[in-house]
Design a protein around this motif. Structure first.
Motif, short mmCIF file in Angstrom:
data_model
loop_
_atom_site.label_atom_id
_atom_site.label_comp_id
_atom_site.label_asym_id
_atom_site.label_seq_id
_atom_site.Cartn_x
_atom_site.Cartn_y
_atom_site.Cartn_z
N GLU A 10 0.85 -1.18 0.00
CA GLU A 10 0.00 0.00 0.00
C GLU A 10 0.89 1.24 0.00
N PRO A 11 0.48 2.29 -0.70
CA PRO A 11 1.31 3.50 -0.73
C PRO A 11 1.47 4.10 0.67
N ASP A 16 1.70 7.50 8.77
CA ASP A 16 2.37 6.23 9.06
C ASP A 16 3.40 6.34 10.17
N GLY A 17 4.01 7.49 10.32
CA GLY A 17 5.08 7.62 11.30
C GLY A 17 6.27 6.79 10.89
N VAL A 18 6.87 6.08 11.84
CA VAL A 18 8.00 5.21 11.55
C VAL A 18 7.47 3.94 10.91
N ARG A 19 8.00 3.61 9.75
CA ARG A 19 7.55 2.44 8.99
C ARG A 19 8.54 1.30 9.25
N VAL A 20 8.04 0.22 9.86
CA VAL A 20 8.88 -0.91 10.27
C VAL A 20 8.46 -2.16 9.49
N LEU A 21 9.36 -2.65 8.64
CA LEU A 21 9.10 -3.89 7.91
C LEU A 21 9.32 -5.05 8.86
N SER A 31 10.40 -1.71 -4.84
CA SER A 31 11.69 -1.03 -4.68
C SER A 31 11.80 -0.45 -3.27
N LYS A 32 13.02 -0.27 -2.83
CA LYS A 32 13.23 0.30 -1.50
C LYS A 32 12.71 1.73 -1.42
N ASP A 33 12.82 2.47 -2.51
CA ASP A 33 12.30 3.84 -2.53
C ASP A 33 10.79 3.85 -2.37
N LEU A 95 3.56 -1.10 11.28
CA LEU A 95 4.20 -2.38 11.02
C LEU A 95 3.81 -2.80 9.61
N LEU A 96 4.80 -3.06 8.78
CA LEU A 96 4.56 -3.39 7.37
C LEU A 96 4.82 -4.87 7.12
N THR A 97 3.92 -5.49 6.37
CA THR A 97 4.08 -6.89 6.02
C THR A 97 3.55 -7.12 4.61
N ALA A 98 4.10 -8.13 3.97
CA ALA A 98 3.62 -8.52 2.64
C ALA A 98 2.51 -9.57 2.76
#
Length: 115
Positions: A10-11, A16-21, A31-33, A95-98
């Motif tokens: 998701e964009p 979001d604040g701090v985005r933690v994968l 991409s990392k960007d 918290l980011l997840t695929a």
């Protein structure tokens, strides 16, 4: 303290604040960007054995969550979890997840433990 879970695909949003994968592997095709990940504590993720066990459909989500929580008591994982907990005291954390179903993933376990 504001913590939420979103799919990494998701964009990014301003809130979001701090985005933690919170996945061990980098998400395919991203991409990392585009991901805009601030932190990537790989040692906070479920072990390969537990991940394979769960994705093979050998057990329930509740059993997976119980086993994952047990893994999070190991020194490295506990230290990383404390680090993310510290981030939540400074502002929003996402918290980011695929995972296709984040509500039944390790990210949901982390959300509960951090919330």
């Amino acid at each position: 303290m504001s913590v939420r879970v979103r799919r990494v695909y998701e964009p990014p949003e301003p809130g979001d604040g701090v985005r933690v994968l919170v996945d061990r592997l980098w998400p395919r095709g991203l991409s990392k960007d585009a991901a805009r990940v601030d932190e990537w504590p790989k040692g906070l993720t479920p072990s390969n054995e537990l991940r394979r066990w769960y994705h093979a459909g050998e057990g329930s989500y509740e059993e997976f969550a119980r086993r994952y929580e047990a893994e999070l008591t190991a020194p490295e994982a506990a230290e990383l979890l404390d680090g993310v907990r510290e981030l939540t005291g400074k502002g929003p954390v996402t918290l980011l997840t695929a995972a296709k179903a984040p509500q039944e993933s390790h990210a949901a376990v982390l959300l509960r433990l951090l919330g």
